[in-house]
Design a protein around this motif. Structure first.
Motif, PDB file in Angstrom:
ATOM      1  N   SER A 109       0.804  -1.206   0.151  1.00  0.00           N
ATOM      2  CA  SER A 109       0.008  -0.071   0.124  1.00  0.00           C
ATOM      3  C   SER A 109       0.832   1.315  -0.047  1.00  0.00           C
ATOM      4  O   SER A 109       1.823   1.034   0.501  1.00  0.00           O
ATOM      5  CB  SER A 109      -0.985  -0.084   0.996  1.00  0.00           C
ATOM      6  OG  SER A 109      -1.809  -1.206   1.373  1.00  0.00           O
ATOM      7  N   GLY A 110       0.373   2.304  -0.736  1.00  0.00           N
ATOM      8  CA  GLY A 110       0.958   3.664  -0.506  1.00  0.00           C
ATOM      9  C   GLY A 110       2.252   3.634  -1.436  1.00  0.00           C
ATOM     10  O   GLY A 110       3.097   4.536  -1.387  1.00  0.00           O
ATOM     11  N   SER A 125       0.594   4.345  11.867  1.00  0.00           N
ATOM     12  CA  SER A 125       1.214   4.230  10.835  1.00  0.00           C
ATOM     13  C   SER A 125       0.659   5.365   9.621  1.00  0.00           C
ATOM     14  O   SER A 125       1.790   5.934   9.026  1.00  0.00           O
ATOM     15  CB  SER A 125       1.046   2.910   9.845  1.00  0.00           C
ATOM     16  OG  SER A 125       2.020   2.045  10.818  1.00  0.00           O
ATOM     17  N   HIS A 126      -0.301   5.610   9.889  1.00  0.00           N
ATOM     18  CA  HIS A 126      -0.801   6.751   8.990  1.00  0.00           C
ATOM     19  C   HIS A 126      -0.422   7.953   9.408  1.00  0.00           C
ATOM     20  O   HIS A 126      -0.188   9.101   8.409  1.00  0.00           O
ATOM     21  CB  HIS A 126      -2.680   6.681   9.182  1.00  0.00           C
ATOM     22  CG  HIS A 126      -3.015   5.535   8.563  1.00  0.00           C
ATOM     23  ND1 HIS A 126      -4.534   5.187   8.719  1.00  0.00           N
ATOM     24  CD2 HIS A 126      -2.851   4.653   7.528  1.00  0.00           C
ATOM     25  CE1 HIS A 126      -4.893   3.968   8.124  1.00  0.00           C
ATOM     26  NE2 HIS A 126      -3.856   3.678   7.289  1.00  0.00           N
ATOM     27  N   ARG A 127      -0.502   8.122  10.763  1.00  0.00           N
ATOM     28  CA  ARG A 127       0.151   9.487  11.265  1.00  0.00           C
ATOM     29  C   ARG A 127       1.615   9.575  10.659  1.00  0.00           C
ATOM     30  O   ARG A 127       1.994  10.825  10.312  1.00  0.00           O
ATOM     31  CB  ARG A 127       0.045   9.535  12.516  1.00  0.00           C
ATOM     32  CG  ARG A 127      -1.598   9.561  13.177  1.00  0.00           C
ATOM     33  CD  ARG A 127      -1.734   9.380  14.702  1.00  0.00           C
ATOM     34  NE  ARG A 127      -2.869   9.332  15.040  1.00  0.00           N
ATOM     35  CZ  ARG A 127      -3.823  10.299  15.400  1.00  0.00           C
ATOM     36  NH1 ARG A 127      -3.174  11.552  15.456  1.00  0.00           N
ATOM     37  NH2 ARG A 127      -4.798  10.023  15.872  1.00  0.00           N
ATOM     38  N   ARG A 135       2.967   8.113   8.264  1.00  0.00           N
ATOM     39  CA  ARG A 135       3.230   8.554   6.727  1.00  0.00           C
ATOM     40  C   ARG A 135       3.044   9.763   6.513  1.00  0.00           C
ATOM     41  O   ARG A 135       3.922  10.368   5.758  1.00  0.00           O
ATOM     42  CB  ARG A 135       2.126   7.599   6.230  1.00  0.00           C
ATOM     43  CG  ARG A 135       2.050   7.898   4.700  1.00  0.00           C
ATOM     44  CD  ARG A 135       1.339   6.783   3.792  1.00  0.00           C
ATOM     45  NE  ARG A 135       0.005   6.909   4.534  1.00  0.00           N
ATOM     46  CZ  ARG A 135      -1.331   6.475   4.007  1.00  0.00           C
ATOM     47  NH1 ARG A 135      -1.120   5.177   3.350  1.00  0.00           N
ATOM     48  NH2 ARG A 135      -2.387   6.451   4.504  1.00  0.00           N
ATOM     49  N   GLU A 136       2.143  10.444   7.174  1.00  0.00           N
ATOM     50  CA  GLU A 136       1.712  11.827   6.860  1.00  0.00           C
ATOM     51  C   GLU A 136       3.034  12.766   7.087  1.00  0.00           C
ATOM     52  O   GLU A 136       3.434  13.899   6.368  1.00  0.00           O
ATOM     53  CB  GLU A 136       0.525  12.421   7.567  1.00  0.00           C
ATOM     54  CG  GLU A 136       0.109  13.859   7.232  1.00  0.00           C
ATOM     55  CD  GLU A 136      -1.129  14.166   7.843  1.00  0.00           C
ATOM     56  OE1 GLU A 136      -1.531  15.305   7.798  1.00  0.00           O
ATOM     57  OE2 GLU A 136      -2.073  13.281   8.403  1.00  0.00           O
ATOM     58  N   LEU A 183       3.372   1.677   2.548  1.00  0.00           N
ATOM     59  CA  LEU A 183       2.915   0.592   3.685  1.00  0.00           C
ATOM     60  C   LEU A 183       2.981  -0.576   3.126  1.00  0.00           C
ATOM     61  O   LEU A 183       2.457  -0.987   2.108  1.00  0.00           O
ATOM     62  CB  LEU A 183       1.544   1.123   3.972  1.00  0.00           C
ATOM     63  CG  LEU A 183       1.429   2.265   5.246  1.00  0.00           C
ATOM     64  CD1 LEU A 183       2.134   3.577   4.909  1.00  0.00           C
ATOM     65  CD2 LEU A 183       0.078   2.447   5.656  1.00  0.00           C
ATOM     66  N   ASP A 190      -2.605  -1.770   4.328  1.00  0.00           N
ATOM     67  CA  ASP A 190      -3.314  -0.609   4.714  1.00  0.00           C
ATOM     68  C   ASP A 190      -4.814  -1.023   4.738  1.00  0.00           C
ATOM     69  O   ASP A 190      -5.734  -0.266   4.527  1.00  0.00           O
ATOM     70  CB  ASP A 190      -3.232   0.654   3.662  1.00  0.00           C
ATOM     71  CG  ASP A 190      -3.603   1.877   4.220  1.00  0.00           C
ATOM     72  OD1 ASP A 190      -3.924   2.033   5.424  1.00  0.00           O
ATOM     73  OD2 ASP A 190      -3.855   2.848   3.623  1.00  0.00           O
ATOM     74  N   LEU A 227      -1.990   0.528  12.738  1.00  0.00           N
ATOM     75  CA  LEU A 227      -2.820   1.442  11.380  1.00  0.00           C
ATOM     76  C   LEU A 227      -2.716   2.883  11.790  1.00  0.00           C
ATOM     77  O   LEU A 227      -2.237   3.580  11.073  1.00  0.00           O
ATOM     78  CB  LEU A 227      -3.899   1.018  10.728  1.00  0.00           C
ATOM     79  CG  LEU A 227      -3.900  -0.438   9.920  1.00  0.00           C
ATOM     80  CD1 LEU A 227      -5.307  -1.153   9.872  1.00  0.00           C
ATOM     81  CD2 LEU A 227      -3.272  -0.357   8.667  1.00  0.00           C
ATOM     82  N   ASP A 228      -3.283   3.121  12.891  1.00  0.00           N
ATOM     83  CA  ASP A 228      -3.401   4.581  13.272  1.00  0.00           C
ATOM     84  C   ASP A 228      -2.058   5.020  13.187  1.00  0.00           C
ATOM     85  O   ASP A 228      -1.917   6.490  12.504  1.00  0.00           O
ATOM     86  CB  ASP A 228      -4.345   4.745  14.398  1.00  0.00           C
ATOM     87  CG  ASP A 228      -4.553   6.232  14.957  1.00  0.00           C
ATOM     88  OD1 ASP A 228      -5.461   6.886  14.506  1.00  0.00           O
ATOM     89  OD2 ASP A 228      -3.573   6.851  15.492  1.00  0.00           O
TER      90      ASP A 228
END
Length: 312
Positions: free
Chosen positions: A78-79, A147-149, A151-152, A163, A166, A144-145
């Protein structure tokens, strides 16, 4: 908790350069960075897995039915291709792979995730369900939460971020595929995000570093030193940003633990570490892990450590 964590952690001496790097960072961190060990100043033992942790197994991993080592779904990481041009920044041209531990739906696919894969020095389960807080907040949702933060934050500095998944596949990926995604991306750094499932009273974070392992398809000789540097920088910045102390039950107060039984590290050919952000089974740690504001700090601490490593 690491997805192939069925064998108790291997205790190894820490390289002096790792301890020195962490100590230097801790000088400007919260009080108690160097004093988070147990009263005797020693490791109190391996984490005790929660009810969702993998079963105790042989020295090479949990016993289960052998299976092919191919990707369970054939899904792409993902990503890998950002939907918009990345901003230019200090990490432009660098690739970071983020590996969110476990998968929220692994529990629905126990047969598949119990199938064994080759980790170079033996065989282990494809993946595990992970742990959770006593109130039911799953580690897989936490990872996941965060990891999203993360990534940003990294993309804002110009990094290309991949990722390993995702929440876009029914289970997995398997531990060998997770390592392969980082290798094939030619990542400059890989961080696997986790939370532990230990006993009440065991608190704090720790970063797991790859041991010197060679056997079968595993050879970490080229990444041990660089991974130790990456891990020490993340540990130091994690302390500074979150205010959390290093683990009082793993790592002897350093926040660093070296292991040779994790396939995700053994099979990596690029610098890689695991970050155990806290103990989901301890009420005080669980209160942090379930707080969105603290999770943002955790992501920031990891991002700062990764950036410091990549900038040299």
């Amino acid at each position: 908790m690491p997805y192939d964590d069925s064998v108790p952690p291997t205790r190894r001496a820490r390289p002096l350069l790792v301890a020195a790097a962490l100590a230097a960072l801790c000088l400007t961190a919260v009080a108690g960075c160097g004093g988070a060990q147990d009263p005797a100043g020693t490791d109190t033992g391996a984490a005790k897995p929660g009810p969702e942790a993998e079963a105790t197994a042989s020295a090479s991993g949990s016993a289960s039915t052998p299976s092919p080592e191919a990707s369970p779904t054939g899904a792409q990481p993902s990503g890998a291709t950002p939907t918009a041009p990345l901003p230019q920044g200090p990490l432009t041209g660098r690739t970071v792979v983020i590996d969110p531990g476990h998968n929220p739906r692994n529990r629905e696919h126990t047969k598949e995730i119990n199938q064994q894969v080759d980790i170079g020095t033996g065989r282990k389960e494809c993946d595990t369900t992970g742990t959770s807080t006593n109130a039911g907040y799953a580690e897989a949702r936490f990872t996941l939460d965060v990891s999203h933060r993360l990534r940003e934050l990294l993309q804002a500095q110009g990094a290309r971020v991949v990722l390993t998944h995702d929440d876009d596949r029914p289970f997995g990926p398997c531990i060998d595929e997770r390592a392969r995604i980082g290798n094939e991306a030619k990542a400059d750094a890989v961080v696997s995000v986790h939370a532990d499932g230990s006993a009440v009273g065991n608190r704090g974070f720790h970063v797991i570093l790859p041991a010197a392992v060679k056997g079968g398809g595993a050879d970490t000789s080229k990444i041990v030193k660089s991974s130790a540097d990456l891990g020490a920088r993340i540990a130091g910045h994690f302390v500074r940003t979150t205010g959390s102390a290093p683990s009082n039950y793993i790592g002897g107060g350093t926040g660093l633990d070296t292991r040779g039984d994790l396939g995700g590290l053994n099979l990596s050919t690029v610098p890689k570490v695991f970050v155990e952000c806290g103990n989901m089974r301890d009420p005080e740690d669980a209160a942090l892990l379930t707080d969105a504001g603290w999770r943002q700090k955790a992501a920031q601490g990891m991002a700062d450590g990764i950036a410091a490593y990549l900038k040299g």
